[in-house]
Design an enzyme around this catalytic site. Structure first.
Site, mmCIF file in Angstrom:
data_model
loop_
_atom_site.group_PDB
_atom_site.id
_atom_site.type_symbol
_atom_site.label_atom_id
_atom_site.label_comp_id
_atom_site.label_asym_id
_atom_site.label_seq_id
_atom_site.Cartn_x
_atom_site.Cartn_y
_atom_site.Cartn_z
ATOM 1 N N ASP A 145 0.476 3.684 1.746
ATOM 2 C CA ASP A 145 0.469 4.253 3.091
ATOM 3 C C ASP A 145 1.891 4.501 3.582
ATOM 4 O O ASP A 145 2.750 3.618 3.543
ATOM 5 C CB ASP A 145 -0.252 3.292 4.041
ATOM 6 C CG ASP A 145 -0.559 3.966 5.364
ATOM 7 O OD1 ASP A 145 0.404 4.359 6.046
ATOM 8 O OD2 ASP A 145 -1.745 4.110 5.697
ATOM 9 N N HIS A 152 -2.178 -3.919 4.999
ATOM 10 C CA HIS A 152 -1.928 -3.517 6.386
ATOM 11 C C HIS A 152 -3.237 -3.152 7.067
ATOM 12 O O HIS A 152 -4.150 -2.634 6.432
ATOM 13 C CB HIS A 152 -0.960 -2.334 6.442
ATOM 14 C CG HIS A 152 -1.531 -1.069 5.879
ATOM 15 N ND1 HIS A 152 -2.044 -0.062 6.657
ATOM 16 C CD2 HIS A 152 -1.699 -0.669 4.593
ATOM 17 C CE1 HIS A 152 -2.482 0.912 5.881
ATOM 18 N NE2 HIS A 152 -2.293 0.565 4.626
ATOM 19 N N CYS A 186 0.841 -1.196 0.000
ATOM 20 C CA CYS A 186 0.000 0.000 0.000
ATOM 21 C C CYS A 186 0.877 1.247 0.000
ATOM 22 O O CYS A 186 1.994 1.235 0.511
ATOM 23 C CB CYS A 186 -0.900 0.008 1.229
ATOM 24 S SG CYS A 186 -2.049 1.401 1.270
ATOM 25 N N ARG A 201 3.178 4.647 6.338
ATOM 26 C CA ARG A 201 3.661 3.962 7.540
ATOM 27 C C ARG A 201 4.112 2.529 7.268
ATOM 28 O O ARG A 201 4.380 1.774 8.188
ATOM 29 C CB ARG A 201 2.548 3.955 8.593
ATOM 30 C CG ARG A 201 2.128 5.349 9.012
ATOM 31 C CD ARG A 201 0.778 5.321 9.690
ATOM 32 N NE ARG A 201 -0.272 4.847 8.782
ATOM 33 C CZ ARG A 201 -1.545 4.699 9.142
ATOM 34 N NH1 ARG A 201 -1.916 4.944 10.370
ATOM 35 N NH2 ARG A 201 -2.436 4.284 8.270
ATOM 36 N N CYS A 231 -6.016 0.281 7.003
ATOM 37 C CA CYS A 231 -5.791 0.828 5.659
ATOM 38 C C CYS A 231 -6.953 1.746 5.266
ATOM 39 O O CYS A 231 -8.108 1.345 5.286
ATOM 40 C CB CYS A 231 -5.662 -0.311 4.660
ATOM 41 S SG CYS A 231 -5.318 0.255 2.994
HETATM 42 ZN ZN ZN Z 1 -3.324 1.383 3.029
#
Ligand code: ZN
Length: 728
Positions: free
Chosen positions: A493, A547, A491, A495, A550
């Protein structure tokens, strides 16, 4: 969460499913939402499954024909001032508001056309349009009945305006003339009124013609006992449209109940006065003795409406079953207590019958299905059983009291403000994106905005510091790394730092990231990455990593599919996964638990996509060592969980993931540490190379083996997905 798939889809042929998008599109052009269309298709499927399959062939023409009559009606209304237009604006609404109305669309081919043609000779098109709006299924009656009844009404009853008569009582059109004539004769005889007066009653209440002679005579005799004065009786009958159509048991039962509940004496004038004041209420409700008592106790002692008000203004509402009223009350007082009151703040009982209507559902924030499920389920729940048992034993202990009108208004205002804030935030973020975009355009990429420029300069300075800290040796090393073993699909993302998670250096992982870690076959970018990684880099592992927490998955769970914007479009694949597994998801509490499960389901779905990608299949066919792993990363503790791995099937024996003791079982293991402990700080290229070669040799000897194993592994994958969605 609303799901836009009708139930009958599950066992439909491919041909019918292929036609669905066009059907939904067509219904949308008639003013239906996706949810309404799904409901309508469900309703039609209940009567005529084939009509749904061949929607375009069978249903559309009938609908269009009926629409043309409705259009004539609407045009007439507009000429007359349009006062009725607001209530029923289209056939689509009429069809959706009434499940039995869908019968009209499910009639055998040709029936509706023939019925309309026959009736058109006697009634103007506008009048038929009005009929269709009120009772669309009137067209389901026999072809010869309706024209005969219209002629009879004109010739025998002396009706001057048959259109108006049948607009009020469309049900007559489904009766046969002989039955109507018999009922009329009997009614005249029983009343014994002057011919003209009886005629007027029938014209005013044509529905009386649908009651059997025995019923009418018995009801009349019962009323004559109550009202000895003939003129008064005539007045009551003229005002109470349903009194003569009720059975004596019904009337007597209601009278007994009122006497007992309100303490009226036998023979007193109170009952007669009540019936005279409220003839329709008295006739329409069935005061089943035991249950009505409990209903009245609930409404008066808990909801706060006086018994008298319940029996007069709220009489019609008492027809609902006790469990139904109780469940609806629990919902309304909890989620939208302002609906318990009229605009002026008086207790108002319309929620009893209207709570399942769209405007109420909207306030309750529920779909029709969710509402029905609650109303059906609540009486059987522990709370429902306890409260209902208490009520039946004469106690209202434990029932939640509704907030006062003022409190309800405050609650409503708060909810509206929250909604506005959410909308405002969406609006703001859109504006911001636009602003940044414009800034870039106007400055031609040189970032004229001072703030943006300052931010960029700070980053560039930090980069210089970082490069200096790493030193020249670090970058020389990186250039020397040619052995990339892992393709990471994750992803976007911020993090989830791909290589750090599994203890590899930047040069050791080939990374592809997008919002929601999707790997759909239509995504050129991800498919090109996989192709390059498998064919050129010859990676041995493809890691598909989602994750928890999400945002993309969360959006797919809650963002309506009609939402504008590319993100909504992008997460459609996750929405599909959600809809396929809606039963399993619904068993979890809403919110975090559902989102987390959907994260896992999405990983499995994407692993499936990767495994079925042509380039991966070709690699397996050619015996290339390649394993696919589905992992989920937990942002809260940094651990990876293995959802699925092809390892052990396509590549024998296990390789780097197994040798590093994570992913060998679906258990969470701290990753960076374990990597270092088993392989030291260097990448595990030696061990994996050996294993990779072993696998290659094996597959050269038996080329078909790897294909079979890959297929086996795919079967195991879908099993794993099924297990996750249906059993957990
Ligand atoms: Zn995500």
């Amino acid at each position: 969460m609303p799901v836009c798939l009708p139930a009958w889809c599950k066992d439909q042929t491919q041909a019918a499913l292929d036609g669905l998008p066009a059907t939904f599109e067509w219904c949308r052009s008639r003013g239906l939402t996706g949810l309404q269309t799904a409901q309508l298709l469900d309703d039609i499927a209940k009567t005529q499954r084939d009509s749904v399959v061949q929607f375009a062939v069978l249903v559309q023409p009938v609908w269009q024909l009926m629409d043309s009559y409705v259009a004539a009606w609407a045009a007439q209304q507009q000429q007359a001032g349009g006062s009725k237009l607001r209530k029923h604006i289209s056939l689509a609404e009429a069809l959706c508001g009434n499940a039995t109305a869908a019968e009209a669309l499910g009639m055998p081919p040709g029936h509706v056309e023939a019925w309309l043609a026959a009736v058109s000779q006697q009634l103007p098109a506008a009048a038929i349009g009005g009929l269709l709006l009120g009772k669309p299924h009137v067209v389901c009656g026999g072809l010869d009945k309706a024209p005969a009844v219209i002629s009879w009404a004109v010739n025998v009853l002396g009706v001057a305006d048959p259109a108006a008569l049948f607009a009020r009582s469309p049900g007559l059109l489904k009766f046969g003339v002989p039955a109507l004539q018999r009922n009329l004769d009997s009614l005249r005889q029983a009343l014994g009124w002057p011919a003209e007066q009886a005629q007027q009653l029938v014209l005013k209440q044509p529905v009386l013609l649908t009651s059997s002679p025995d019923t009418v005579q018995a009801a009349l005799a019962w009323l004559q006992q109550l009202f000895t004065d003939a003129a008064q009786l005539a007045g009551v009958i003229n005002r109470g449209t349903r009194l003569l159509g009720r059975s004596v048991q019904h009337l007597q039962g209601n009278a007994d109940y009122l006497r007992q509940a309100l303490g009226w004496q036998e023979g007193s004038s109170q009952l007669a006065a009540f019936v005279a004041a409220c003839p329709d209420g008295f006739a329409n409700v069935s005061l089943n003795l035991a249950d009505t008592q409990h209903k009245l106790r609930l409404l008066s002692e808990v909801v706060g409406v006086s018994t008298e008000d319940c029996l007069t203004s709220g009489m019609n509402y008492l027809n609902k079953r006790l469990v139904n009223i109780a469940a609806r009350y629990m919902l309304v007082q909890e989620r939208a207590p302002h609906l318990l009151y009229s605009r002026s703040g008086e207790p108002y009982l319309s929620w009893i019958v209207n709570a399942n209507k769209p405007q109420y559902l909207c306030c309750l924030d529920m779909s029709r299905d969710e509402f029905n499920a609650f109303v059906r389920g609540w009486p059987a729940s522990a709370e429902g059983r306890r409260l209902l048992a208490g009520l039946r034993a004469g106690s209202v202990e434990g029932w939640p009291r509704p907030p006062t009108w003022e409190e309800a208004q405050q609650q409503l205002q708060k909810a509206q403000e929250q909604q506005q804030q959410v909308e405002l935030r969406i609006l703001l973020s859109r504006r911001l994106v636009k602003l940044i975009d414009m800034t870039h355009k106007t400055c031609g990429g040189s970032c004229a905005s001072e703030q943006l420029r300052a931010g960029l300069e700070a980053r560039l300075a930090a980069n210089k510091a970082w490069a200096a800290e790493k030193g020249a040796a670090y970058f020389e090393n990186l250039q020397g790394i040619h052995n990339i073993e892992v393709l990471w699909i994750g992803c976007s993302d911020a993090r989830v730092p791909a290589n750090e998670l599994i203890g590899l250096k930047p040069g050791e992982v080939f990374v592809a990231r997008n919002v929601g870690n999707l790997a759909t076959h239509k995504d050129m970018n991800i498919m090109a990455c996989i192709e390059y990684a498998v064919q050129v880099l010859k990676v041995k592992h493809i890691v598909l990593c989602g994750h928890y927490g999400c945002d993309a998955v969360q959006s797919a769970l809650t963002m309506p599919c009609k939402t504008e914007g590319l993100v909504s479009l992008w997460v459609q694949d996750i929405r599909d996964t959600r809809d396929r597994n809606v039963e399993a998801l619904r068993q979890l509490p809403p919110g975090r638990a559902q989102a987390d499960r959907l994260v896992e389901m999405n990983v499995l779905r994407q692993v499936c996509n990767v495994c079925t990608a042509p380039v991966v299949q070709q690699a397996w066919d050619a015996g290339q060592p390649l394993a696919v792993h589905g992992l989920v990363y937990s942002i809260s503790n940094g651990l990876l969980k293995c959802m699925y791995t092809t390892e052990g099937a396509a590549t024998q024996p296990g390789s780097f993931l197994k040798s590093n003791s994570f992913c060998s079982s679906p258990a969470s293991v701290a990753v960076p540490g374990s990597w270092a402990s088993s392989s030291g700080s260097s990448p595990p290229s030696v061990a994996a190379d050996d294993e990779g070669r072993a696998s290659e040799e094996g597959s050269v000897k038996d080329g078909s083996g790897s294909v079979k194993e890959a297929q086996k592994s795919l079967a195991a994958l879908s099993l794993a997905e099924e297990r996750l969605s249906y059993e957990l």
